[in-house]
Design a protein around this motif. Structure first.
Motif, PDB file in Angstrom:
ATOM      1  N   GLY A 234       0.772  -1.227   0.000  1.00 16.85           N
ATOM      2  CA  GLY A 234       0.000   0.000   0.000  1.00 16.85           C
ATOM      3  C   GLY A 234       0.808   1.284   0.000  1.00 16.85           C
ATOM      4  N   THR A 235       2.111   1.201   0.210  1.00 15.18           N
ATOM      5  CA  THR A 235       2.922   2.415   0.246  1.00 15.18           C
ATOM      6  C   THR A 235       2.888   3.141  -1.092  1.00 15.18           C
ATOM      7  N   ALA A 236       2.988   2.414  -2.195  1.00 16.29           N
ATOM      8  CA  ALA A 236       2.982   3.047  -3.513  1.00 16.29           C
ATOM      9  C   ALA A 236       1.670   3.783  -3.770  1.00 16.29           C
ATOM     10  N   GLU A 237       0.579   3.282  -3.249  1.00 11.63           N
ATOM     11  CA  GLU A 237      -0.704   3.966  -3.419  1.00 11.63           C
ATOM     12  C   GLU A 237      -0.684   5.329  -2.726  1.00 11.63           C
ATOM     13  N   GLY A 238      -0.188   5.353  -1.503  1.00 11.77           N
ATOM     14  CA  GLY A 238      -0.085   6.620  -0.781  1.00 11.77           C
ATOM     15  C   GLY A 238       0.829   7.604  -1.486  1.00 11.77           C
ATOM     16  N   VAL A 239       1.929   7.095  -2.012  1.00 13.63           N
ATOM     17  CA  VAL A 239       2.857   7.946  -2.753  1.00 13.63           C
ATOM     18  C   VAL A 239       2.183   8.477  -4.020  1.00 13.63           C
TER      19      VAL A 239
END
Length: 152
Positions: A12-17
């Motif tokens: 999910g980190t890439a989504e937040g980025v």
């Protein structure tokens, strides 16, 4: 010009980025954000500018969320000549040679089909104290100078 941000993530980190990059670019451009699992390769359009936000998984592989998109890209083999894109990758330098490999694979697969990567390839390192969203927003602020100034 429309900006299409595609993210491939495992945790999910890439989504937040991707959302942070969208917020940074939305003032001057029509911006859409898509999970790569929900974006059809046939919808890639050379009139749009694409931003790829991609994490690295396992032994330097694409994250599970990006695999179907790139499998479809390989299977359909579209000619992406004229398509321009930028990449912001996520990784951890403790993994050595596979650091940020997911973003590199994404860039290679797109350029293999004729697309052109522009701007600096952003590479976040989870081993630093820098937050990925903060680094990505700084990276995105440089994109208008590098990319959109000469937009069609």
């Amino acid at each position: 010009m429309r900006v299409v941000i595609l993210f491939g993530s495992e945790m999910g980190t890439a989504e937040g980025v991707a959302d942070g990059v969208a917020a940074e670019l939305s003032g001057a451009h029509d911006v859409s954000v898509y999970d790569m699992t929900d974006f059809d390769v046939d919808d890639l359009d050379a009139h749009d500018f694409h931003v790829i936000v991609c994490s690295t998984y396992g032994d330097g592989e694409l994250p599970t969320g990006a695999e179907p998109f790139f499998d479809a890209l390989d299977a359909r083999a579209p000619d992406l000549t004229g398509l321009r894109f930028a990449v912001f990758g996520l990784g951890d330098s403790v993994y050595g040679d596979t650091f940020n490999r997911g973003g590199e694979i994404a860039a290679e697969r797109l350029t293999d089909r004729g697309a052109t990567q522009v701007g600096e390839h952003g590479r976040h390192d989870a081993s630093t104290g820098v937050r990925p969203g903060e680094m990505a927003r700084d990276w995105a602020r440089a994109l208008p100078i590098l990319v959109f100034a000469s937009a069609r």
